[in-house]
Design a protein around this motif. Structure first.
Motif, short mmCIF file in Angstrom:
data_model
loop_
_atom_site.label_atom_id
_atom_site.label_comp_id
_atom_site.label_asym_id
_atom_site.label_seq_id
_atom_site.Cartn_x
_atom_site.Cartn_y
_atom_site.Cartn_z
N VAL A 166 0.84 -1.20 0.00
CA VAL A 166 0.00 0.00 0.00
C VAL A 166 0.88 1.25 0.00
O VAL A 166 0.62 2.21 -0.74
N ALA A 167 1.92 1.24 0.82
CA ALA A 167 2.82 2.40 0.91
C ALA A 167 3.45 2.71 -0.44
O ALA A 167 3.55 3.89 -0.84
N LEU A 168 3.84 1.69 -1.18
CA LEU A 168 4.47 1.89 -2.49
C LEU A 168 3.45 2.26 -3.56
O LEU A 168 3.76 3.01 -4.48
N ILE A 169 2.22 1.76 -3.42
CA ILE A 169 1.14 2.15 -4.34
C ILE A 169 0.89 3.65 -4.22
O ILE A 169 0.74 4.37 -5.21
N VAL A 170 0.84 4.15 -2.99
CA VAL A 170 0.60 5.57 -2.75
C VAL A 170 1.72 6.41 -3.36
O VAL A 170 1.49 7.54 -3.82
N GLN A 171 2.94 5.87 -3.38
CA GLN A 171 4.07 6.58 -3.99
C GLN A 171 4.00 6.56 -5.52
O GLN A 171 4.80 7.21 -6.19
N GLY A 172 3.05 5.81 -6.08
CA GLY A 172 2.89 5.75 -7.53
C GLY A 172 3.65 4.63 -8.21
O GLY A 172 3.79 4.63 -9.44
N GLU A 216 -8.07 3.81 -6.82
CA GLU A 216 -9.02 3.90 -5.71
C GLU A 216 -8.34 3.56 -4.39
O GLU A 216 -8.65 4.16 -3.35
N LEU A 217 -7.42 2.61 -4.41
CA LEU A 217 -6.70 2.24 -3.19
C LEU A 217 -5.87 3.41 -2.67
O LEU A 217 -5.87 3.72 -1.48
N ALA A 218 -5.15 4.07 -3.59
CA ALA A 218 -4.33 5.21 -3.18
C ALA A 218 -5.19 6.34 -2.62
O ALA A 218 -4.88 6.93 -1.58
N LEU A 219 -6.30 6.64 -3.28
CA LEU A 219 -7.19 7.71 -2.83
C LEU A 219 -7.84 7.34 -1.50
O LEU A 219 -7.98 8.18 -0.61
N PHE A 220 -8.24 6.07 -1.36
CA PHE A 220 -8.82 5.61 -0.10
C PHE A 220 -7.83 5.80 1.05
O PHE A 220 -8.18 6.27 2.14
N THR A 221 -6.57 5.46 0.78
CA THR A 221 -5.53 5.60 1.81
C THR A 221 -5.33 7.06 2.18
O THR A 221 -5.28 7.41 3.37
N LEU A 222 -5.23 7.93 1.18
CA LEU A 222 -5.01 9.34 1.43
C LEU A 222 -6.19 10.01 2.13
O LEU A 222 -6.02 10.98 2.86
#
Length: 239
Positions: free
Chosen positions: A151-157, A192-198
């Motif tokens: 998840v952390a790396l997904i958020v980083q793109g 959606e996962l990145a936006l959900f996390t943010l």
């Protein structure tokens, strides 16, 4: 057709905002910027636009406000969840949307500003924070340490191949983990996962902490590899 300029250093959030606005036929995204200087250039190049920009860009508001006025454009601030929205209205911007606001709220905000009105969140998010934090806490606690690293790396793109390389595994393994993560978070794709996390502060903070640890581990590994090579070189020279 209302012209939109998006400016946000978080590429995944910028993509999510663009996806929401692009679904409306009245909006046309004409520029996307990752920093304040590019945003200033886009404002000059494309007058009569709605400029949606993140407060995290730390733009020079003493330059930005007169520039917007000179080209007949209007500014909407994407404020961090901890910030007070009214402070940006006092600076002369026409609307404020917070990171954890819904897509519907974003569209409503842009519509109001396009119509020459101002827009603020209906209420501050203080009353919503406990419920949102509970969601973030529940999801954070359901994710395994390996899933949280993904998840952390997904958020980083990061894409699946890069995630696999950085976590020293295969793309297929990452895909398998993602299916589990999607089930636990109720999302359908990586955006959606990145936006959900943010959108959930507790989860976003956990992902940021894990991301920092991954980078620290990689830096330590690189430094260790360099030292190992040096020792080997000295050993060969000595023999």
């Amino acid at each position: 057709m209302n012209k939109i300029i998006l400016a946000d250093s978080q590429a995944i959030f910028r993509a999510g905002t663009a996806k929401v606005l692009a679904a409306d036929d009245d909006f046309r995204i004409i520029a996307q910027c990752s920093d304040a200087e590019r945003m200033m250039h886009a404002i000059t190049t494309f007058p009569h636009a709605i400029v949606i920009f993140a407060s995290a860009l730390r733009a020079d508001y003493s330059r930005l406000r007169p520039l917007l006025e000179s080209v007949n454009s209007r500014g909407i601030v994407i404020a961090e969840n901890s910030e007070i929205p009214t402070s940006y209205m006092q600076l002369g911007f026409r609307g404020v949307i917070q990171r954890n606001s819904t897509g519907a709220a974003l569209v409503e905000c842009v519509r109001k500003v396009c119509a020459g009105e101002t827009w603020l969140p209906v209420h501050t998010r203080v009353t919503d924070a406990p419920e949102q934090d509970l969601v973030g806490i529940r999801v954070r606690d359901r994710l395994t340490p390996k899933e949280m690293r993904i998840v952390a790396l997904i958020v980083q793109g990061c894409k699946n191949r890069e995630i696999a390389n950085r976590l020293k595994t295969t793309e297929q393994v990452i895909k398998n983990y993602l299916r589990s993560i999607y089930d636990k978070t109720g999302v359908s794709d990586r955006l959606e996962l990145a936006l959900f996390t943010l959108h959930h502060r507790v989860l976003a903070e956990a992902a940021a902490d894990v991301g920092s640890r991954i980078e620290a581990e990689e830096s330590a590994g690189s430094a260790g590899g360099g030292r190992s090579s040096k020792v080997q070189s000295i050993t060969r020279t000595g023999t």
